[in-house]
Structures are given as structure tokens and as C-alpha cells.
Write a protein that holds these residues in place. Structure first.
Motif, PDB file in Angstrom:
ATOM      1  N   GLY A 269      -0.541  10.275   6.222  1.00 26.19           N
ATOM      2  CA  GLY A 269      -1.906  10.158   6.721  1.00 26.19           C
ATOM      3  C   GLY A 269      -2.686  11.455   6.653  1.00 26.19           C
ATOM      4  O   GLY A 269      -3.553  11.715   7.505  1.00 26.19           O
ATOM      5  N   LEU A 270      -2.428  12.249   5.608  1.00 25.58           N
ATOM      6  CA  LEU A 270      -3.039  13.578   5.507  1.00 25.58           C
ATOM      7  C   LEU A 270      -4.109  13.663   4.432  1.00 25.58           C
ATOM      8  O   LEU A 270      -4.571  14.758   4.098  1.00 25.58           O
ATOM      9  CB  LEU A 270      -1.953  14.633   5.242  1.00 25.58           C
ATOM     10  N   ASN A 271      -4.508  12.523   3.870  1.00 27.38           N
ATOM     11  CA  ASN A 271      -5.587  12.567   2.881  1.00 27.38           C
ATOM     12  C   ASN A 271      -6.843  13.173   3.511  1.00 27.38           C
ATOM     13  O   ASN A 271      -7.247  12.810   4.614  1.00 27.38           O
ATOM     14  CB  ASN A 271      -5.905  11.160   2.379  1.00 27.38           C
ATOM     15  N   GLY A 272      -7.441  14.118   2.819  1.00 31.20           N
ATOM     16  CA  GLY A 272      -8.595  14.825   3.346  1.00 31.20           C
ATOM     17  C   GLY A 272      -8.227  16.097   4.074  1.00 31.20           C
ATOM     18  O   GLY A 272      -9.086  16.965   4.278  1.00 31.20           O
ATOM     19  N   ARG A 273      -6.959  16.221   4.454  1.00 31.73           N
ATOM     20  CA  ARG A 273      -6.487  17.436   5.130  1.00 31.73           C
ATOM     21  C   ARG A 273      -5.692  18.327   4.183  1.00 31.73           C
ATOM     22  O   ARG A 273      -5.602  19.542   4.385  1.00 31.73           O
ATOM     23  CB  ARG A 273      -5.601  17.070   6.331  1.00 31.73           C
ATOM     24  N   VAL A 274      -5.096  17.707   3.166  1.00 30.93           N
ATOM     25  CA  VAL A 274      -4.329  18.440   2.150  1.00 30.93           C
ATOM     26  C   VAL A 274      -5.031  18.276   0.809  1.00 30.93           C
ATOM     27  O   VAL A 274      -5.305  17.155   0.368  1.00 30.93           O
ATOM     28  CB  VAL A 274      -2.881  17.932   2.046  1.00 30.93           C
ATOM     29  N   THR A 275      -5.318  19.396   0.155  1.00 29.70           N
ATOM     30  CA  THR A 275      -6.034  19.386  -1.117  1.00 29.70           C
ATOM     31  C   THR A 275      -5.164  19.979  -2.213  1.00 29.70           C
ATOM     32  O   THR A 275      -4.587  21.057  -2.046  1.00 29.70           O
ATOM     33  CB  THR A 275      -7.334  20.202  -1.013  1.00 29.70           C
ATOM     34  N   PHE A 276      -5.063  19.269  -3.341  1.00 29.80           N
ATOM     35  CA  PHE A 276      -4.391  19.781  -4.538  1.00 29.80           C
ATOM     36  C   PHE A 276      -5.473  20.215  -5.526  1.00 29.80           C
ATOM     37  O   PHE A 276      -6.290  19.404  -5.953  1.00 29.80           O
ATOM     38  CB  PHE A 276      -3.506  18.707  -5.177  1.00 29.80           C
ATOM     39  N   THR A 277      -5.470  21.474  -5.886  1.00 27.29           N
ATOM     40  CA  THR A 277      -6.532  21.989  -6.757  1.00 27.29           C
ATOM     41  C   THR A 277      -6.139  22.014  -8.222  1.00 27.29           C
ATOM     42  O   THR A 277      -6.988  22.236  -9.082  1.00 27.29           O
ATOM     43  CB  THR A 277      -6.914  23.423  -6.360  1.00 27.29           C
ATOM     44  N   GLY A 278      -4.848  21.854  -8.531  1.00 24.32           N
ATOM     45  CA  GLY A 278      -4.392  22.084  -9.890  1.00 24.32           C
ATOM     46  C   GLY A 278      -4.205  23.571 -10.142  1.00 24.32           C
ATOM     47  O   GLY A 278      -4.372  24.399  -9.237  1.00 24.32           O
ATOM     48  N   LYS A 279      -3.890  23.902 -11.360  1.00 16.90           N
ATOM     49  CA  LYS A 279      -3.691  25.304 -11.726  1.00 16.90           C
ATOM     50  C   LYS A 279      -5.028  26.027 -11.757  1.00 16.90           C
ATOM     51  O   LYS A 279      -6.048  25.473 -12.165  1.00 16.90           O
ATOM     52  CB  LYS A 279      -3.009  25.390 -13.092  1.00 16.90           C
ATOM     53  N   LYS A 280      -5.023  27.301 -11.323  1.00 13.32           N
ATOM     54  CA  LYS A 280      -6.246  28.095 -11.274  1.00 13.32           C
ATOM     55  C   LYS A 280      -6.105  29.353 -12.133  1.00 13.32           C
ATOM     56  O   LYS A 280      -5.012  29.900 -12.289  1.00 13.32           O
ATOM     57  CB  LYS A 280      -6.537  28.520  -9.834  1.00 13.32           C
ATOM     58  N   SER A 281      -7.219  29.813 -12.648  1.00 13.71           N
ATOM     59  CA  SER A 281      -7.247  31.107 -13.328  1.00 13.71           C
ATOM     60  C   SER A 281      -7.078  32.203 -12.289  1.00 13.71           C
ATOM     61  O   SER A 281      -7.263  31.959 -11.083  1.00 13.71           O
ATOM     62  CB  SER A 281      -8.575  31.294 -14.054  1.00 13.71           C
ATOM     63  N   PRO A 282      -6.723  33.424 -12.695  1.00 13.66           N
ATOM     64  CA  PRO A 282      -6.610  34.512 -11.713  1.00 13.66           C
ATOM     65  C   PRO A 282      -7.865  34.700 -10.881  1.00 13.66           C
ATOM     66  O   PRO A 282      -7.789  34.899  -9.669  1.00 13.66           O
ATOM     67  CB  PRO A 282      -6.317  35.736 -12.588  1.00 13.66           C
ATOM     68  N   ALA A 283      -9.039  34.610 -11.498  1.00 11.65           N
ATOM     69  CA  ALA A 283     -10.288  34.785 -10.753  1.00 11.65           C
ATOM     70  C   ALA A 283     -10.482  33.660  -9.744  1.00 11.65           C
ATOM     71  O   ALA A 283     -10.924  33.883  -8.611  1.00 11.65           O
ATOM     72  CB  ALA A 283     -11.475  34.850 -11.712  1.00 11.65           C
ATOM     73  N   GLU A 284     -10.153  32.439 -10.136  1.00 14.07           N
ATOM     74  CA  GLU A 284     -10.266  31.296  -9.223  1.00 14.07           C
ATOM     75  C   GLU A 284      -9.251  31.403  -8.090  1.00 14.07           C
ATOM     76  O   GLU A 284      -9.551  31.077  -6.934  1.00 14.07           O
ATOM     77  CB  GLU A 284     -10.069  30.000  -9.992  1.00 14.07           C
ATOM     78  N   LEU A 285      -8.032  31.861  -8.421  1.00  8.69           N
ATOM     79  CA  LEU A 285      -7.008  32.033  -7.398  1.00  8.69           C
ATOM     80  C   LEU A 285      -7.437  33.077  -6.376  1.00  8.69           C
ATOM     81  O   LEU A 285      -7.244  32.903  -5.161  1.00  8.69           O
ATOM     82  CB  LEU A 285      -5.678  32.443  -8.037  1.00  8.69           C
ATOM     83  N   LEU A 286      -8.028  34.162  -6.853  1.00  9.83           N
ATOM     84  CA  LEU A 286      -8.516  35.197  -5.942  1.00  9.83           C
ATOM     85  C   LEU A 286      -9.520  34.615  -4.952  1.00  9.83           C
ATOM     86  O   LEU A 286      -9.448  34.907  -3.744  1.00  9.83           O
ATOM     87  CB  LEU A 286      -9.146  36.339  -6.736  1.00  9.83           C
ATOM     88  N   LYS A 287     -10.423  33.788  -5.428  1.00 13.31           N
ATOM     89  CA  LYS A 287     -11.411  33.182  -4.531  1.00 13.31           C
ATOM     90  C   LYS A 287     -10.742  32.305  -3.486  1.00 13.31           C
ATOM     91  O   LYS A 287     -11.143  32.285  -2.314  1.00 13.31           O
ATOM     92  CB  LYS A 287     -12.421  32.379  -5.350  1.00 13.31           C
ATOM     93  N   GLU A 288      -9.703  31.560  -3.910  1.00 10.66           N
ATOM     94  CA  GLU A 288      -8.977  30.722  -2.953  1.00 10.66           C
ATOM     95  C   GLU A 288      -8.325  31.589  -1.881  1.00 10.66           C
ATOM     96  O   GLU A 288      -8.348  31.259  -0.690  1.00 10.66           O
ATOM     97  CB  GLU A 288      -7.915  29.888  -3.671  1.00 10.66           C
ATOM     98  N   MET A 289      -7.743  32.708  -2.285  1.00  6.19           N
ATOM     99  CA  MET A 289      -7.092  33.596  -1.323  1.00  6.19           C
ATOM    100  C   MET A 289      -8.101  34.235  -0.379  1.00  6.19           C
ATOM    101  O   MET A 289      -7.849  34.382   0.816  1.00  6.19           O
ATOM    102  CB  MET A 289      -6.294  34.671  -2.057  1.00  6.19           C
TER     103      MET A 289
END
Length: 392
Positions: A269-289
Motif C-alpha cells: 500500500g505504498l503507491n505514491g510514497r515510494v518512487t522509482f526514477t530509473g537510472k539517472k545521469s550524474p547531474a540528475e543524481l546530484l539533484k536527487e541527493m
């Protein structure tokens, strides 16, 4: 100027960007660095691979490093045959490299399986000294846990790779007991950690503990496979989600377990609470962090964990499992450690960090990452070792 040839066991597009990063760091230290990439390609991967990576001999430049490429085909269920075939193919590629560019002074082989073994075969013919840098997380496992990952039939290959090396470098102390099983000279063994570009991985405008976010974002990054324990993290998160509607979990990465993990999220029952983004570029990963409040990963085995250091460089507190490498690189002031496979302890640790977030000093965590794992620090250690080898 000493010429170094780096032979990675895997390389982009199959992962291993940190091998390229290290080569560039050594180039900046004044060495002439080339990479010899002989890619093993399965029939399925062959269909979807970029044709530019599937030429029998190609030369290109990535920043200032020269990359010499070729490939060989993997035959399903014939692993030892593939190793021997890879050795023959790599020696053939090396001959072409030497004919065009001359002999290197030193080879750095990343992982014994199988670049280290290939380097040993090159030594037999050309007498080029080599280092083996071991990254494989399977070497962190106890003998009873290793099972199919370090089969007895691999022993001759591993002993040949390790025993012929000038030095055997492990990326953390956790790998050393298993690696020593294949060596006779313990004095050859040493630890040099993986490097992280701490000038790239920097804090964002939100620093945990100094501002109150509208949402407390737990971030995890890794390939979606069993070893990374994303199923354990999701289960631990489910124990917390009902207590706090502001908690969310973001998982960055791709892999074979995506479908089953999505099903697990739905069942809990965690839909909307857990997000899968797929693989990210280093720049995109930095933004996530930079948007995250804490970083968590529940690995079942981990040789080092570059992503932990990347997160610490951003100033994030960490929740991790004692899976081999993490407990060697994450200090107590940077987060919480729990035993692997212990979902209850994992959820308690996440809850503790969430509630006591102000205890974790982002600047102290980042300084630790810089002083121990920055590009400058690690490349300096390699440069000192290479200088020592050629002075002996």
C-alpha cells in the motif's frame, strides 16, 4: 613520463565509470594513461548495443585518456570457456595496442575477475608489471556465504591473477580475508579506497537539520538486484510510513528486480510514497541527493559503496548495513549502521535519523568525505605507490 595501461573488467556502457574517472585523475598527476577495454557481449546484449562499441579495434579519446576497444562474444553457461576466450582476445588486442602505441610501463587491472587474470597472461609474454585492484563484493562474503560466486574451479585463475601482481589493492579492508586465500605474500596486499569527485558532489540549498522540509525524503541509489537489498529497504520503510505522512522513499536505479519491487510496493500500500526514477545521469543524481534528507541502502554485500561517499560529500546522513564495505567507510557521526537482513533494526535506524536529524552535521560529514575519498587524495596515493614501484 610513465605510461599506464588500465584494463577494466567492466566499462561503460556496462557500468564502471569510476575506472575512467581514476584514469583521468592519474593523467592529471602527470602519467600517460590509456585504457584497454575488451568488452564481453552476450547475444541478447549484442542486439541492443551501440555499434561503435562493437568494432574489433577502435581508438577514441575520453577527455585526455586514450581508449582502445574491442569485444568478444559470451557463450551462455560456459563461464570458464569465456574466461579463456577473453584471455586470448585480450592478448590479441594488446598486441595491436603495442604495435601502434608501444609497450606500457605498468598495467592496472581492475578486478581479478577477469582483467587481473588477463594482465597475468600479458605478463607471461611481455613482462609488463601489473597491479590488481579488487572491487568485487563477493570477496566480502564469508566462506559459507560464497557458494556459486567464488567456486573452486575459479581458484587457479584467481591465484594466477593475485600472485603475479606487484601489489594487490582492495578498495576496503573487508575484501582482504578472502583475497588472502589466493595469495602467498601478505605484504603485497594493501587498501586504497575508491575515489569520488567531491568538487562535483556538493551540498544544495537544503542542508538536513538546518531547515524543515515539507517532505522528509529518504533516498536510495543502486542497481535493482538482490545484492542491493531494495526489497529490505521497502519493507523497513513500510513500518515507518504509517507513523509519518511526510516520509517518502525515492529509489534511483534500474535492474532485473524492478517489476517485483513495484509489486511489493503495491502490496504494501505504498503507491505514491515510494518512487522509482530509473537510472539517472550524474547531474540528475546530484539533484536527487541535494533534495534528499537522508541516504539509505540495505545491501546484502558491498565491497565499498561509492554512492555512500557521494551522499556524504553532499552532506547527507547515512543509514547502511554491515555488508562488508560500508562499515569500513562510514563513521559513527555520519549515520547509523545495522546488521544486514535485519528489517526491524533498519526501520529503527531510519526513524532515529529522521527524529534526530539535527545531530548530523552536514559540514562535518562532507569534510570527512573530502579528506578521505576525494579525487586528489586517492590519486595521490596511487601516484606514491607507482613511484615506489619504479624506485625499487
Amino acid at each position: 613520463m610513465k605510461r599506464i595501461l588500465v584494463i577494466p573488467s567492466w566499462y561503460p556502457p556496462d557500468g564502471g565509470q569510476f575506472f575512467q574517472d581514476q584514469a583521468e585523475a592519474l593523467e592529471e598527476r602527470g602519467f600517460r594513461v590509456d585504457l584497454l577495454v575488451n568488452r564481453m557481449v552476450g547475444l541478447t546484449k549484442l542486439r541492443f548495443s551501440e555499434r561503435s562499441t562493437l568494432r574489433r579495434f577502435s581508438v577514441s579519446f575520453v577527455n585526455n585518456t586514450r581508449v582502445v576497444r574491442s569485444f568478444y562474444l559470451k557463450v551462455p553457461r560456459l563461464e570458464l570457456w569465456n574466461v579463456k576466450r577473453g584471455s586470448i582476445s585480450t592478448r590479441r588486442l594488446f598486441r595491436k595496442y603495442v604495435k601502434r602505441f608501444g609497450l606500457p610501463d605498468l598495467i592496472i587491472a581492475h578486478s581479478s575477475m577477469w582483467a587481473g587474470y588477463f594482465a597475468a597472461q600479458i605478463w607471461d609474454r611481455w613482462k609488463i608489471p601489473y597491479l590488481v585492484v579488487e572491487h568485487r563484493s563477493r570477496f566480502t562474503l564469508s566462506e559459507s556465504e560464497q557458494g556459486e560466486l567464488l567456486q573452486q574451479r575459479y581458484t587457479p585463475f584467481l591465484r594466477r591473477a593475485f600472485m603475479g601482481a606487484e601489489r594487490v589493492i582492495t578498495v576496503s579492508e573487508a575484501l582482504q580475508p578472502s583475497v588472502l586465500n589466493y595469495m602467498d605474500d601478505e605484504e603485497k596486499l594493501m587498501v586504497i579506497s575508491n575515489q569520488v569527485d567531491t568538487s562535483f558532489f556538493t551540498p544544495g540549498t537544503f542542508i538536513p537539520g538546518r531547515e524543515e522540509p515539507e517532505e522528509f525524503r529518504i533516498l536510495s541509489v543502486g542497481r535493482l538486484e538482490r545484492d542491493k537489498g531494495m526489497d529490505l529497504l521497502i519493507e523497513a520503510f513500510s513500518k515507518l510510513a504509517g507513523d509519518d505522512n511526510h516520509l517518502s522513499l525515492t529509489i534511483v536505479g534500474s535492474g532485473p528486480e524492478l517489476k517485483s519491487l513495484r509489486s511489493q510496493v503495491a502490496e504494501l500500500g505504498l503507491n505514491g510514497r515510494v518512487t522509482f526514477t530509473g537510472k539517472k545521469s550524474p547531474a540528475e543524481l546530484l539533484k536527487e541527493m541535494q533534495r534528499a534528507s537522508l541516504f539509505a541502502l540495505a545491501s546484502r554485500m558491498e565491497a565499498f559503496g561509492v554512492v555512500f561517499v557521494e551522499a556524504m560529500a553532499v552532506g547527507l546522513p547515512i543509514v547502511a548495513t554491515r555488508a562488508g564495505g560500508p562499515e569500513k567507510i562510514i563513521p559513527g557521526f555520519a549515520g547509523e549502521m545495522v546488521e544486514k537482513e535485519d528489517v526491524t533494526a533498519l526501520s529503527h535506524a531510519i526513524r532515529k535519523v529522521c527524529r534526530e536529524i539535527e545531530r548530523y552535521d552536514a559540514e562535518q560529514i562532507r569534510t570527512y568525505a573530502i579528506e578521505n575519498f576525494s579525487r586528489e587524495v586517492i590519486s595521490r596515493r596511487y601516484a606514491a605507490l607507482i613511484a615506489q614501484l619504479f624506485d625499487d
